[in-house]
Design a protein around this motif. Sequence first.
Motif, PDB file in Angstrom:
ATOM      1  N   LYS A 392       0.836  -1.197   0.000  1.00  0.00           N
ATOM      2  CA  LYS A 392       0.000   0.000   0.000  1.00  0.00           C
ATOM      3  C   LYS A 392       0.876   1.254   0.000  1.00  0.00           C
ATOM      4  O   LYS A 392       0.680   2.166  -0.802  1.00  0.00           O
ATOM      5  CB  LYS A 392      -0.901  -0.022   1.241  1.00  0.00           C
ATOM      6  CG  LYS A 392      -2.088   0.911   1.131  1.00  0.00           C
ATOM      7  CD  LYS A 392      -3.050   0.690   2.283  1.00  0.00           C
ATOM      8  CE  LYS A 392      -2.582   1.453   3.516  1.00  0.00           C
ATOM      9  NZ  LYS A 392      -3.375   1.156   4.711  1.00  0.00           N
ATOM     10  N   TRP A 393       1.881   1.258   0.880  1.00  0.00           N
ATOM     11  CA  TRP A 393       2.779   2.414   0.971  1.00  0.00           C
ATOM     12  C   TRP A 393       3.597   2.570  -0.303  1.00  0.00           C
ATOM     13  O   TRP A 393       3.914   3.682  -0.730  1.00  0.00           O
ATOM     14  CB  TRP A 393       3.685   2.306   2.205  1.00  0.00           C
ATOM     15  CG  TRP A 393       2.923   2.626   3.454  1.00  0.00           C
ATOM     16  CD1 TRP A 393       2.554   1.759   4.428  1.00  0.00           C
ATOM     17  CD2 TRP A 393       2.388   3.898   3.835  1.00  0.00           C
ATOM     18  NE1 TRP A 393       1.820   2.402   5.398  1.00  0.00           N
ATOM     19  CE2 TRP A 393       1.708   3.726   5.050  1.00  0.00           C
ATOM     20  CE3 TRP A 393       2.408   5.168   3.258  1.00  0.00           C
ATOM     21  CZ2 TRP A 393       1.064   4.758   5.712  1.00  0.00           C
ATOM     22  CZ3 TRP A 393       1.771   6.202   3.912  1.00  0.00           C
ATOM     23  CH2 TRP A 393       1.108   5.996   5.130  1.00  0.00           C
ATOM     24  N   LEU A 394       3.965   1.400  -0.868  1.00  0.00           N
ATOM     25  CA  LEU A 394       4.715   1.459  -2.119  1.00  0.00           C
ATOM     26  C   LEU A 394       3.872   2.133  -3.205  1.00  0.00           C
ATOM     27  O   LEU A 394       4.367   2.958  -3.972  1.00  0.00           O
ATOM     28  CB  LEU A 394       5.096   0.049  -2.589  1.00  0.00           C
ATOM     29  CG  LEU A 394       5.680  -0.002  -3.996  1.00  0.00           C
ATOM     30  CD1 LEU A 394       7.116   0.478  -4.008  1.00  0.00           C
ATOM     31  CD2 LEU A 394       5.599  -1.381  -4.590  1.00  0.00           C
ATOM     32  N   PHE A 395       2.598   1.776  -3.231  1.00  0.00           N
ATOM     33  CA  PHE A 395       1.688   2.355  -4.213  1.00  0.00           C
ATOM     34  C   PHE A 395       1.619   3.870  -4.050  1.00  0.00           C
ATOM     35  O   PHE A 395       1.748   4.629  -5.017  1.00  0.00           O
ATOM     36  CB  PHE A 395       0.303   1.717  -4.058  1.00  0.00           C
ATOM     37  CG  PHE A 395      -0.712   2.255  -5.023  1.00  0.00           C
ATOM     38  CD1 PHE A 395      -0.641   1.927  -6.378  1.00  0.00           C
ATOM     39  CD2 PHE A 395      -1.727   3.100  -4.600  1.00  0.00           C
ATOM     40  CE1 PHE A 395      -1.557   2.436  -7.271  1.00  0.00           C
ATOM     41  CE2 PHE A 395      -2.649   3.606  -5.485  1.00  0.00           C
ATOM     42  CZ  PHE A 395      -2.564   3.269  -6.832  1.00  0.00           C
ATOM     43  N   ILE A 396       1.495   4.297  -2.778  1.00  0.00           N
ATOM     44  CA  ILE A 396       1.420   5.739  -2.510  1.00  0.00           C
ATOM     45  C   ILE A 396       2.738   6.421  -2.908  1.00  0.00           C
ATOM     46  O   ILE A 396       2.748   7.460  -3.578  1.00  0.00           O
ATOM     47  CB  ILE A 396       1.083   5.998  -1.020  1.00  0.00           C
ATOM     48  CG1 ILE A 396      -0.322   5.463  -0.727  1.00  0.00           C
ATOM     49  CG2 ILE A 396       1.198   7.478  -0.660  1.00  0.00           C
ATOM     50  CD1 ILE A 396      -0.676   5.383   0.730  1.00  0.00           C
ATOM     51  N   ILE A 400       3.428   9.262  -5.815  1.00  0.00           N
ATOM     52  CA  ILE A 400       4.090  10.557  -5.608  1.00  0.00           C
ATOM     53  C   ILE A 400       5.245  10.727  -6.595  1.00  0.00           C
ATOM     54  O   ILE A 400       5.397  11.755  -7.248  1.00  0.00           O
ATOM     55  CB  ILE A 400       4.591  10.683  -4.140  1.00  0.00           C
ATOM     56  CG1 ILE A 400       3.394  10.671  -3.186  1.00  0.00           C
ATOM     57  CG2 ILE A 400       5.425  11.948  -3.950  1.00  0.00           C
ATOM     58  CD1 ILE A 400       3.771  10.524  -1.737  1.00  0.00           C
ATOM     59  N   ILE A 401       6.048   9.658  -6.692  1.00  0.00           N
ATOM     60  CA  ILE A 401       7.211   9.721  -7.594  1.00  0.00           C
ATOM     61  C   ILE A 401       6.738   9.912  -9.040  1.00  0.00           C
ATOM     62  O   ILE A 401       7.302  10.716  -9.788  1.00  0.00           O
ATOM     63  CB  ILE A 401       8.061   8.422  -7.482  1.00  0.00           C
ATOM     64  CG1 ILE A 401       8.638   8.285  -6.070  1.00  0.00           C
ATOM     65  CG2 ILE A 401       9.176   8.395  -8.522  1.00  0.00           C
ATOM     66  CD1 ILE A 401       9.806   9.168  -5.755  1.00  0.00           C
ATOM     67  N   THR A 402       5.672   9.164  -9.405  1.00  0.00           N
ATOM     68  CA  THR A 402       5.159   9.301 -10.770  1.00  0.00           C
ATOM     69  C   THR A 402       4.677  10.731 -11.019  1.00  0.00           C
ATOM     70  O   THR A 402       4.930  11.299 -12.085  1.00  0.00           O
ATOM     71  CB  THR A 402       4.003   8.289 -11.008  1.00  0.00           C
ATOM     72  OG1 THR A 402       4.443   7.020 -10.552  1.00  0.00           O
ATOM     73  CG2 THR A 402       3.620   8.201 -12.467  1.00  0.00           C
ATOM     74  N   TYR A 403       4.034  11.293 -10.018  1.00  0.00           N
ATOM     75  CA  TYR A 403       3.579  12.684 -10.134  1.00  0.00           C
ATOM     76  C   TYR A 403       4.785  13.597 -10.355  1.00  0.00           C
ATOM     77  O   TYR A 403       4.785  14.457 -11.241  1.00  0.00           O
ATOM     78  CB  TYR A 403       2.801  13.082  -8.864  1.00  0.00           C
ATOM     79  CG  TYR A 403       2.475  14.542  -8.794  1.00  0.00           C
ATOM     80  CD1 TYR A 403       1.488  15.081  -9.613  1.00  0.00           C
ATOM     81  CD2 TYR A 403       3.167  15.393  -7.927  1.00  0.00           C
ATOM     82  CE1 TYR A 403       1.207  16.444  -9.565  1.00  0.00           C
ATOM     83  CE2 TYR A 403       2.892  16.740  -7.873  1.00  0.00           C
ATOM     84  CZ  TYR A 403       1.902  17.266  -8.698  1.00  0.00           C
ATOM     85  OH  TYR A 403       1.625  18.604  -8.663  1.00  0.00           O
TER      86      TYR A 403
ATOM     87  N   LEU B 246      14.650   5.459  -8.742  1.00  0.00           N
ATOM     88  CA  LEU B 246      14.196   5.365  -7.344  1.00  0.00           C
ATOM     89  C   LEU B 246      12.888   4.566  -7.262  1.00  0.00           C
ATOM     90  O   LEU B 246      12.705   3.724  -6.378  1.00  0.00           O
ATOM     91  CB  LEU B 246      13.988   6.775  -6.786  1.00  0.00           C
ATOM     92  CG  LEU B 246      13.743   6.873  -5.280  1.00  0.00           C
ATOM     93  CD1 LEU B 246      14.975   6.419  -4.519  1.00  0.00           C
ATOM     94  CD2 LEU B 246      13.388   8.291  -4.872  1.00  0.00           C
ATOM     95  N   ASN B 247      12.022   4.831  -8.217  1.00  0.00           N
ATOM     96  CA  ASN B 247      10.751   4.097  -8.268  1.00  0.00           C
ATOM     97  C   ASN B 247      10.981   2.606  -8.507  1.00  0.00           C
ATOM     98  O   ASN B 247      10.351   1.748  -7.888  1.00  0.00           O
ATOM     99  CB  ASN B 247       9.888   4.681  -9.392  1.00  0.00           C
ATOM    100  CG  ASN B 247       8.436   4.768  -8.985  1.00  0.00           C
ATOM    101  OD1 ASN B 247       8.057   4.292  -7.914  1.00  0.00           O
ATOM    102  ND2 ASN B 247       7.622   5.361  -9.823  1.00  0.00           N
ATOM    103  N   ILE B 248      11.909   2.316  -9.403  1.00  0.00           N
ATOM    104  CA  ILE B 248      12.236   0.902  -9.699  1.00  0.00           C
ATOM    105  C   ILE B 248      12.794   0.227  -8.447  1.00  0.00           C
ATOM    106  O   ILE B 248      12.419  -0.894  -8.115  1.00  0.00           O
ATOM    107  CB  ILE B 248      13.237   0.816 -10.877  1.00  0.00           C
ATOM    108  CG1 ILE B 248      12.554   1.273 -12.171  1.00  0.00           C
ATOM    109  CG2 ILE B 248      13.787  -0.599 -11.035  1.00  0.00           C
ATOM    110  CD1 ILE B 248      13.487   1.429 -13.356  1.00  0.00           C
ATOM    111  N   ILE B 249      13.676   0.925  -7.733  1.00  0.00           N
ATOM    112  CA  ILE B 249      14.265   0.349  -6.511  1.00  0.00           C
ATOM    113  C   ILE B 249      13.165   0.019  -5.501  1.00  0.00           C
ATOM    114  O   ILE B 249      13.164  -1.051  -4.887  1.00  0.00           O
ATOM    115  CB  ILE B 249      15.305   1.311  -5.886  1.00  0.00           C
ATOM    116  CG1 ILE B 249      16.537   1.401  -6.773  1.00  0.00           C
ATOM    117  CG2 ILE B 249      15.721   0.830  -4.492  1.00  0.00           C
ATOM    118  CD1 ILE B 249      17.567   2.417  -6.317  1.00  0.00           C
ATOM    119  N   ALA B 250      12.211   0.941  -5.341  1.00  0.00           N
ATOM    120  CA  ALA B 250      11.118   0.717  -4.377  1.00  0.00           C
ATOM    121  C   ALA B 250      10.304  -0.515  -4.764  1.00  0.00           C
ATOM    122  O   ALA B 250       9.978  -1.355  -3.912  1.00  0.00           O
ATOM    123  CB  ALA B 250      10.227   1.945  -4.319  1.00  0.00           C
ATOM    124  N   LEU B 251      10.035  -0.655  -6.063  1.00  0.00           N
ATOM    125  CA  LEU B 251       9.283  -1.821  -6.540  1.00  0.00           C
ATOM    126  C   LEU B 251      10.048  -3.114  -6.265  1.00  0.00           C
ATOM    127  O   LEU B 251       9.487  -4.098  -5.769  1.00  0.00           O
ATOM    128  CB  LEU B 251       9.058  -1.708  -8.054  1.00  0.00           C
ATOM    129  CG  LEU B 251       7.860  -0.893  -8.499  1.00  0.00           C
ATOM    130  CD1 LEU B 251       7.957  -0.594  -9.979  1.00  0.00           C
ATOM    131  CD2 LEU B 251       6.588  -1.699  -8.232  1.00  0.00           C
TER     132      LEU B 251
END
Lengths: 424, 354
Positions: A392-396, A400-403, B246-251
Amino acid sequence: MKFSNVSLLILIIVAVASSNTPLTKDACIDCHRQLDEEQDVGEQILKNVFQDIHLQVGLSCADCHGGNPEAYDDEDEAMWDNPTFIGAISRRDQPEICGSCHSDPQFMRQYSASVQTDQVDQYWTSQHGKDLLNGNDKVATCTNCHGVHGIYPVKDPRSPVYPLNVPSTCAQCHNDAEYMSEFNIPTDQYYLYRTSVHGKALLDRQSLTAPACNDCHGNHGALPPDVVHIADICGTCHVNNSQLFQKSHLNNIFLKKGFGQCEACHGNHGVKKPSDEYLNWEHGAVCLQCHGNTTGNPKELADLFYHTIDSLKGQISLAEDLMGQAEQKGMEISDLYFPLEKSQKVLIQTRTSIHSFNKDLLLETVKDGFIATDEAIQGASLALTEFDQRRKWLFIFSLIITYLIVVVYFKIKDFDRRHRNKNK
Amino acid sequence: MSIMDWINERVNIRGVSEFAFKKKVPVFYGTIWYYLGGVSLFLFAIQLVTGILLLLYYQPGAATAFESVKFIVSKVAFGWLIREVHAWSANLFIFFAFLHMFTVFFAKAYRKPREMTWFSGMLLLILGMGFGFSGYLLPWNELAFFATKIGSDIAGAVPFVGEFLLRLLRAGDEVTGATLTRFYGFHIALFPAFFTLVLGIHLILVQVQGMSIPPELERIPEKHRRYMPFFPNFAIRDALFWLIVLNIIALLAVFFPWELGTKADPLASAPAGIHPEWYFMFMFQTLKLIPGHIFFIEGELFGLLIFAFGTIFWFLVPLLDRKARRGQRSRFWTVIGVVLIVYMIMMTLWGYIV
């Protein structure tokens, strides 16, 4: 190195390599070796004699059979006219002749300080010994079990009485229906044992901790166990089960009725790995053998035992399943193996406690198992919930990062436009 | 007086910002390659931050290392996230550093006057692999223990200095708690200090010499070349790439966590499937395939010599590639680069699949 030295060395090597053969000369061996050459291999008496433990420790043929082993060219002096000559030992005399050394602690101590010397005494108390005294020559004597003219120490895997070989050694007679016909005892023991939990452990898995025939029946003093003693015999290994049963109210009833304690439910030679289904009243519980179709207390007790164990097993299975799922998702839950192992241990203890036929003891024992499984289940569920939280937190976070990525992208476009305008 | 003015009076910081604003980045088909160095730097920064956070709880030593990592991932708030990010970021760092090296290689960006940038970059990559090798042992789990054992065994096969190297790495004859402490020292003190120094030199060289362009573009007259300002146009593109990474790392951290496994037991036999980190796999697989003896040399030694000479050869490319130095096309080196990449990929795949 001189040639003579080389020869000497070769001689020493040959002598050491052939040390199984006694170096001293023996008239018995000299003559019987010649006689053996005229015999079929199966009939040769010296075939394995050089590996015999007695010869290895320095005894000779004469020590058992009498005669003069130094009378090389005089057969009469060696045997027939010699007052010490015994010749082939009769089955009746075997125990005493073997016992002349083996029952002498003074003599036997030279080979081992803790060596047993009561074999002959025990033998005369065995069914074999009693029957032999009564003149029945078909019973087992020393050589039937230990072999002859090629006797190995008991710890030698080649010995017929090495634990892994004991069942087949006993089976030589006890599995032979024709040979055993006059004794009026069953001859399916080996077959039953072979398929039993003990037989599989000993003969298939070669586990020397599993019992062979002699572990229950004794070896030199072999007897069928009495009804009174079965729980003691099984209790040699299954200590807790035996003690609980002997303290239970059922023990006295069994003894009065002549039921063979452990044997009554588990069987003897063909004892199978016990199953919880032994308590399943609906599907042929072993209790039904005596209790028939009665209901009331026995059924209630069996049902309680069965459902309590089944419930604990279900909880353990649930804990394992949840822990498996959590691990598969990469959650660190290794600490939960402690309560899980504890609950598995309690399951065994609970199964053992059944032998008390005491409801309170069972419920007291199983309590810790449920507490431990609850801990494992809760821990695993928490880990799974945490995994969902992480997602869930990853999604949030990703949102944010995508935004930010989108914002930065438009900013890039903006900067590029400004840069182009500036260049114009 | 603003803070900037106050600082500027004492240190000419405005000079730096003016430099950044004046700096130009060539725009051509390979501009995207320029982001690889930046993203490696970004990943190194992540390593630094997460590494320091892990240090707060990690306890080196055979009796405590595994337990402390277990504590970090199961009990410390966000401990799992820090460890996962550290582990994934480390792998991505090596990946992008390799990619950066090869793009520099194919763009011939190592040619005069950037030889020292290449040398320092190569040193950084080797140090990065050293970080990986030393960090792999720190959780003190079964896989890491045996991989280190095998890795240090290989070092022991080096002629003349092998025994010295082996003892230097292991702090004794066997992989023990002393090895762990030593690797810890390498990982958190020695390598970072050296890395920071070389990285500083590398960055200064990049800034002083500017971005390199392939020889064929150099032939285009200056007025026909396209540029974009480093700040903000290029820097913001860098930031975009960093955000994506950073997004990839989080995933990866959430869906592909690095399992801790079981604690190392020096008395246990090695489990099946022991292998080093993926970036050592092509070397490991090569050593496995080399026969016991080649001519009069032991197979393993032969393999090591090939890798040692290969690394030196690769390191010295700026000096060996004379054509590129003169601004001419040097196909020979391009072919060598392609062969090397194909070889590395094939051997790595072979190592994992077979």
